[in-house]
Design a protein around this motif. Structure first.
Motif, PDB file in Angstrom:
ATOM      1  N   VAL A 216       5.463   4.053   5.798  1.00  0.00           N
ATOM      2  CA  VAL A 216       5.252   4.149   4.350  1.00  0.00           C
ATOM      3  C   VAL A 216       6.605   4.185   3.644  1.00  0.00           C
TER       4      VAL A 216
ATOM      5  N   CYS B 236       8.479   0.732   4.107  1.00  0.00           N
ATOM      6  CA  CYS B 236       7.919  -0.355   3.286  1.00  0.00           C
ATOM      7  C   CYS B 236       8.350  -0.232   1.829  1.00  0.00           C
TER       8      CYS B 236
ATOM      9  N   ARG C   6       4.250   0.105  -2.235  1.00  0.00           N
ATOM     10  CA  ARG C   6       3.716   1.470  -2.260  1.00  0.00           C
ATOM     11  C   ARG C   6       2.432   1.508  -1.438  1.00  0.00           C
ATOM     12  N   SER C   7       2.365   2.465  -0.548  1.00  0.00           N
ATOM     13  CA  SER C   7       1.185   2.609   0.295  1.00  0.00           C
ATOM     14  C   SER C   7       1.071   4.056   0.726  1.00  0.00           C
ATOM     15  N   THR C   8       0.068   4.324   1.527  1.00  0.00           N
ATOM     16  CA  THR C   8      -0.113   5.640   2.124  1.00  0.00           C
ATOM     17  C   THR C   8      -0.390   5.433   3.609  1.00  0.00           C
TER      18      THR C   8
ATOM     19  N   LYS D 256      -3.590   3.871   4.925  1.00  0.00           N
ATOM     20  CA  LYS D 256      -3.822   2.444   4.708  1.00  0.00           C
ATOM     21  C   LYS D 256      -3.072   1.573   5.722  1.00  0.00           C
ATOM     22  N   ILE D 257      -2.378   2.203   6.660  1.00  0.00           N
ATOM     23  CA  ILE D 257      -1.617   1.483   7.680  1.00  0.00           C
ATOM     24  C   ILE D 257      -2.333   1.609   9.025  1.00  0.00           C
TER      25      ILE D 257
END
Length: 90
Positions: free
Chosen positions: A22, A25, A32-34, A37-38
Motif C-alpha cells: 500500500v 504503490c 491510493r489503496s488499502t 484490496k490487495i
C-alpha cells in the motif's frame, strides 16, 4: 510464531506485505489503496482463480486481445463477464 509457520495464512497474502505494498504503490505511482484490496499469489493461474472467487458472478473483466487464453477459460468457468475494450480489439 510456530502457529503462523504451520498455518495456511491469509488467503489474500500476508497482511504485513500487503501493508508495505500500500505504501509502495502510493509512493511510486500515487495509487491510493488499502491492504484489503490487495491480493498476493504465487503465480498467474493461482491469482486468476482467487480473483474469480473474489469477484463472484457479479464481476466484469477487461482483457487484451489477443490475451491469456487460460484467463478467458477461467472467467468463462466462473461465469464472469469478460470483454475486450476497443483499444485492445484488432
Amino acid at each position: 510464531m510456530q502457529e503462523k509457520i504451520i498455518s495456511y495464512g491469509d488467503p489474500q497474502g500476508e497482511p504485513e506485505l500487503r501493508e508495505v505494498l500500500v505504501d509502495y504503490c502510493y509512493a511510486a505511482r500515487g495509487v491510493r489503496s488499502t491492504a484489503d484490496k490487495i491480493v498476493i499469489a504465487s503465480g498467474t493461474q493461482q491469482l486468476l482463480t482467487v480473483l474469480c472467487r473474489i469477484l463472484g458472478r457479479s464481476g466484469k473483466v477487461a482483457m487484451e486481445k489477443p490475451g491469456f487464453v487460460q484467463g478467458e477459460t477461467d472467467f468463462y468457468r466462473f461465469w464472469l463477464e469478460y470483454f475486450f475494450p476497443a483499444i485492445f480489439r484488432e
